[in-house]
Design a protein around this motif. Structure first.
Motif, PDB file in Angstrom:
ATOM      1  N   THR A  72       0.599  -1.383   0.248  1.00 19.34           N
ATOM      2  CA  THR A  72       0.032  -0.028  -0.199  1.00 19.34           C
ATOM      3  C   THR A  72       1.161   1.226   0.021  1.00 19.34           C
ATOM      4  O   THR A  72       0.244   2.169  -0.934  1.00 19.34           O
ATOM      5  N   ALA A 113       1.085   3.837  -3.318  1.00 17.83           N
ATOM      6  CA  ALA A 113       0.084   5.287  -2.864  1.00 17.83           C
ATOM      7  C   ALA A 113       1.696   6.294  -3.067  1.00 17.83           C
ATOM      8  O   ALA A 113       1.631   7.086  -3.934  1.00 17.83           O
ATOM      9  N   ILE A 164      -4.511   3.985  -7.911  1.00 13.88           N
ATOM     10  CA  ILE A 164      -3.405   3.401  -7.200  1.00 13.88           C
ATOM     11  C   ILE A 164      -4.196   2.061  -7.443  1.00 13.88           C
ATOM     12  O   ILE A 164      -3.105   0.805  -6.874  1.00 13.88           O
ATOM     13  N   SER A 194      -4.998   7.924   3.946  1.00 13.05           N
ATOM     14  CA  SER A 194      -4.298   8.499   3.191  1.00 13.05           C
ATOM     15  C   SER A 194      -4.680   7.333   1.671  1.00 13.05           C
ATOM     16  O   SER A 194      -5.001   7.694   0.232  1.00 13.05           O
ATOM     17  N   ALA A 195      -4.256   6.165   1.502  1.00 13.91           N
ATOM     18  CA  ALA A 195      -4.603   5.352   0.759  1.00 13.91           C
ATOM     19  C   ALA A 195      -6.226   5.600   0.245  1.00 13.91           C
ATOM     20  O   ALA A 195      -6.097   4.551  -1.248  1.00 13.91           O
ATOM     21  N   MET A 235      -6.713   8.478  -2.296  1.00 11.54           N
ATOM     22  CA  MET A 235      -6.874   8.271  -2.869  1.00 11.54           C
ATOM     23  C   MET A 235      -7.441   6.732  -4.288  1.00 11.54           C
ATOM     24  O   MET A 235      -7.612   6.998  -5.434  1.00 11.54           O
ATOM     25  N   HIS A 251     -18.401  -2.730  -7.967  1.00  7.88           N
ATOM     26  CA  HIS A 251     -16.978  -3.186  -8.186  1.00  7.88           C
ATOM     27  C   HIS A 251     -16.101  -2.544  -6.971  1.00  7.88           C
ATOM     28  O   HIS A 251     -15.293  -3.589  -7.415  1.00  7.88           O
ATOM     29  N   TYR A 293     -16.438  -6.824  -6.173  1.00  5.34           N
ATOM     30  CA  TYR A 293     -14.853  -7.407  -7.806  1.00  5.34           C
ATOM     31  C   TYR A 293     -13.318  -6.983  -6.945  1.00  5.34           C
ATOM     32  O   TYR A 293     -12.488  -8.412  -7.143  1.00  5.34           O
ATOM     33  N   MET A 294     -12.545  -6.324  -6.445  1.00  2.00           N
ATOM     34  CA  MET A 294     -11.375  -5.900  -6.206  1.00  2.00           C
ATOM     35  C   MET A 294     -11.731  -5.898  -5.331  1.00  2.00           C
ATOM     36  O   MET A 294     -10.318  -6.832  -4.548  1.00  2.00           O
ATOM     37  N   TYR A 297     -10.510  -9.922  -5.634  1.00  6.16           N
ATOM     38  CA  TYR A 297      -9.474  -9.895  -6.983  1.00  6.16           C
ATOM     39  C   TYR A 297      -8.054 -10.045  -5.599  1.00  6.16           C
ATOM     40  O   TYR A 297      -7.104 -10.847  -5.684  1.00  6.16           O
ATOM     41  N   PHE A 298      -8.215  -8.782  -4.416  1.00  4.06           N
ATOM     42  CA  PHE A 298      -7.161  -9.294  -3.757  1.00  4.06           C
ATOM     43  C   PHE A 298      -7.370 -10.397  -2.868  1.00  4.06           C
ATOM     44  O   PHE A 298      -5.964 -10.706  -2.388  1.00  4.06           O
ATOM     45  N   PHE A 344      -5.329 -13.302  -3.727  1.00  7.83           N
ATOM     46  CA  PHE A 344      -4.053 -13.601  -4.364  1.00  7.83           C
ATOM     47  C   PHE A 344      -3.183 -14.356  -2.201  1.00  7.83           C
ATOM     48  O   PHE A 344      -3.857 -14.872  -1.147  1.00  7.83           O
ATOM     49  N   MET A 404       0.740  -9.591   2.617  1.00  5.24           N
ATOM     50  CA  MET A 404       0.521  -8.587   2.320  1.00  5.24           C
ATOM     51  C   MET A 404      -1.001  -7.818   1.552  1.00  5.24           C
ATOM     52  O   MET A 404      -1.007  -6.465   1.411  1.00  5.24           O
ATOM     53  N   PHE A 405      -0.721  -8.669  -0.327  1.00  6.85           N
ATOM     54  CA  PHE A 405      -1.885  -8.578  -1.269  1.00  6.85           C
ATOM     55  C   PHE A 405      -2.941  -8.342  -0.211  1.00  6.85           C
ATOM     56  O   PHE A 405      -3.867  -8.084  -0.806  1.00  6.85           O
ATOM     57  N   ARG A 451      -5.624  -5.531   1.174  1.00  5.50           N
ATOM     58  CA  ARG A 451      -5.925  -4.784   0.131  1.00  5.50           C
ATOM     59  C   ARG A 451      -7.080  -4.814   0.045  1.00  5.50           C
ATOM     60  O   ARG A 451      -8.132  -4.187  -0.665  1.00  5.50           O
ATOM     61  N   ASP A 503      -8.777  -3.352   2.855  1.00  8.09           N
ATOM     62  CA  ASP A 503      -9.144  -1.180   2.357  1.00  8.09           C
ATOM     63  C   ASP A 503     -10.152  -1.523   1.281  1.00  8.09           C
ATOM     64  O   ASP A 503     -11.074  -0.429   1.513  1.00  8.09           O
ATOM     65  N   TYR A 504     -10.494  -2.029   0.096  1.00  8.97           N
ATOM     66  CA  TYR A 504     -11.543  -2.071  -0.862  1.00  8.97           C
ATOM     67  C   TYR A 504     -12.619  -2.304  -0.310  1.00  8.97           C
ATOM     68  O   TYR A 504     -13.954  -1.069  -0.300  1.00  8.97           O
TER      69      TYR A 504
END
Lengths: 88, 565
Positions: free
Chosen positions: A16, A20, A47, B74-75, B78, B107, B110-111, B114-115, B118, B122-123, B126, B129-130
């Motif tokens: 991440t 970023a 991102i 902040s991610a 983004m 959306h 799906y994301m 997707y993550f 893995f 670490m992935f 994510r 996050d989504y």
């Protein structure tokens, strides 16, 4: 258009925080940035795209900058990869 | 004034304004729109993005969080600013003619998937996050942002149907001092958390959500379970007196902070505390505890759906060890299973308490286990660390766990990563089979720690969450005490430390009994430390009713407990 191959040199890969940082850097410039890894091509200002690459330690990626300030963008990016995004 | 009665779980008396929180919306049904609606939906998207950014900036400013956590927020910003997200949503609206909610839900789901697919954790993280961002966008769209715990004022009293451990943690972090639920029970993990964090909590309030309105003035008595809506002045006055008496008592207890836990006949007891969350550190230092006898690590896995990385864990363990300044910290490896399920764990078992929990779960998930062990080994250089495994059955269990420890040490030294060689490893004694083979275990372990709750439930075969038979859950049953004594004797003959870290050690009525039977190391709930200490300082062990392993019967135990009343 400039194209450069780089390898991901920080241990944790493009997780991440480095993703970023990369996107933030790319967004500062007007040029377009494409990143290619294993045939997958993504928008370097996204991102989501960068994360979806899931680029791990030592993986090889291609940076492709295209636009008026492409050189500056590329230099900034190469610096990021060289300094391992400030990580180990 | 309306009075409801629930079950008082923890804390004293609290007043505040009600904040009713409805359960989180999970999924969205796919809805079509007409072409004329596209522009309107797009505008809603743009303004949701703006709101979410403003909101996130506020969270970052308001909360005192470290730089790494800020980077995560902040991610989030983004993610919502991502040009590809904007393209994708535009495409969904224009081409598929589905509503904005449907587009966002599809959306982000799906994301997340997707993550999640893995192999690399670490992935995988994510995905969270989504999911987070997707849910936050949906709650902004429905105007239902009050499920965002961080928007709750610290002096508000959240009112919920039920509460998860992660919500308890989030409320605690937001400074909330009291909450109430319509369901829940005293033995749930959420209740234990609330208790250890000193949050006032009443559960089982019938018709709570129907009765309370947002903004109602509430008076909550976490001791008796009394719950008053718009209390009258008489009730308020009565309670003011109770609160005053309570604060006098608290200052009396505060005088004990720097005193030893020594009985009148000069027996010194080692008193340490149990810790659920690193956030409790300040309080633990304030009350001057000798050491941490049980640091539970489940919170790492319960706080969110994502798995804690080795680095996350290393940071937390090192912080705790450094803050304790060389005083001993005993960390228990993850005890998942039973009533403590993390999002990633396999589906519910038919009989979870006899199922894959504690070290059994760890041994079946060596990747997860090794991540934790490596973090512990590395953190060990920052203080005095002991590590113990929960739910050890027998010596072969312990050996399997230690094999993993040795593998981890080898991997670390091959990678030239520093770690502590001197860490002691021990077994939780909470299963009868472990207590009965304590002689064998004692020859290999560096210490024992007795978990009285599980030891009781497995010895008398009573599920403590089952209210119909809860009266049969007797920690002072001679069978339980005999197993505890067997553990103590075998610990002593092997010259290793034996402590008690279960809830029994925090119950004042059991302290004299445990001391008289020979136990000298207790790890208690930090909120009970001063009271336990006060009691110990008033005891003269030689004068207590004579009870020992030779006369342990239901009768003698009852006589002992009666004599102490």
């Amino acid at each position: 258009m400039i194209t450069k191959d780089v390898s991901v040199s920080n241990k944790l890969g493009l997780h991440t925080r480095p993703s970023a940082l990369l996107v933030k850097t790319a967004t500062k410039y007007r040029s377009e940035l494409m990143i290619i890894k294993d045939g997958m091509e993504i928008n370097g200002k996204s991102i989501m795209g960068v994360m979806m690459l899931a680029a791990e330690f030592n993986s090889l990626i291609t940076l492709q900058a295209d636009g008026v300030d492409e050189e500056y963008l590329m230099n900034d990016l190469l610096e990021l990869f060289e300094t391992k995004f400030g990580e180990e | 004034m309306i009075k409801l009665c629930g079950v008082g779980i923890s804390g004293g008396v609290c007043t505040g304004k009600a904040k009713v929180i409805y359960p989180k919306q999970k999924s969205v049904i796919k809805k079509s729109i007409s072409p004329e609606a596209i522009n309107g939906e797009w505008d809603r998207f743009v303004s949701t993005v703006d709101n979410l950014i403003a909101d996130t900036n506020k969270i970052v400013d308001d909360l005192n969080i470290d730089e790494n956590d800020k980077a995560i927020f902040s991610a989030h910003i983004m993610i919502v600013q991502d040009p590809e997200l904007h393209n994708k949503i535009k495409k969904c609206l224009n081409d598929e003619l589905i509503s904005l909610e449907s587009a966002i839900y599809e959306h982000f789901s799906y994301m997340a998937k997707y993550f999640r697919d893995f192999d690399d954790e670490m992935f995988q993280q994510r995905a969270t996050d989504y999911e987070d961002v997707g849910q936050r966008m949906l709650s902004h769209l429905s105007g239902d942002v009050n499920l965002d715990v961080k928007s709750i004022e610290p002096d508000a009293i959240p009112i919920l149907s039920s509460i998860t451990p992660s919500q308890v943690i989030a409320f605690f972090n937001a400074g909330v001092k009291c909450f109430c639920t319509q369901h829940g029970s005293i033995t749930s993990h959420s209740a234990i958390l609330a208790k250890s964090m000193g949050i006032c909590y009443i559960a089982k309030l019938q018709d709570l959500l129907k009765t309370v309105k947002d903004g109602d003035l509430l008076l909550v008595d976490g001791k008796t379970g009394g719950f008053y809506i718009e209390p009258d002045s008489q009730t308020l006055t009565d309670y003011r007196r109770i609160v005053e008496a309570d604060s006098i008592r608290q200052s009396e207890l505060a005088n004990l902070i720097n005193k030893e836990a020594r009985t009148l006949d000069d027996v010194v007891i080692s008193l340490s505390v149990n810790m659920e969350l690193p956030e409790e550190l300040d309080y633990i230092k304030e009350i001057n505890a000798d050491s941490i006898g049980l640091f539970r690590t489940e919170f790492l896995y319960l706080e969110s759906d994502k798995l804690p990385s080795e680095e996350d864990q290393y940071k937390i363990y090192s912080k705790v060890l450094r803050e304790l300044q060389g005083n001993q910290v005993t960390i228990r490896t993850m005890d998942l299973g039973g009533d403590k399920f993390a999002g990633f764990q396999q589906e519910a078992e038919e009989n979870p308490y006899l199922g894959c929990r504690g070290v059994r779960f760890s041994l079946q998930n060596p990747g997860l286990f090794k991540t934790q062990i490596k973090a512990l080994l590395r953190a060990g250089v920052h203080g005095t660390l002991r590590v113990m495994f929960p739910m050890i059955n027998d010596l072969s269990d312990y050996k399997r766990a230690m094999k993993i420890v040795n593998d981890c040490k080898l991997e670390l030294s091959n990678g030239n990563i520093p770690y502590a060689e001197s860490i002691e490893f021990g077994a939780m004694i909470e299963v009868p089979s472990a207590a009965l083979t304590a002689d064998e275990l004692g020859s290999q372990c560096d210490f024992f720690s007795i978990g009285t709750n599980d030891l009781t439930q497995y010895t008398v075969a009573v599920d403590r969450n089952n209210e119909d038979i809860a009266h049969l859950f007797v920690s002072h049953h001679p069978a339980v005490l005999k197993l505890m004594l067997l553990t103590l004797e075998n610990g002593q003959s092997n010259d290793i430390s034996v402590s008690i870290c279960g809830e029994m050690a925090s119950e004042l009525k059991y302290i004299p009994l445990l001391l008289k039977l020979g136990f000298r190391e207790l790890s208690v709930n930090p909120r009970m430390l001063s009271e336990v200490k006060e009691l110990i300082r008033s005891l003269n062990l030689s004068e207590l009713y004579n009870i020992s392993s030779s006369n342990l019967t239901q009768n003698s135990i009852e006589t002992f407990l009666k004599s102490m009343e």
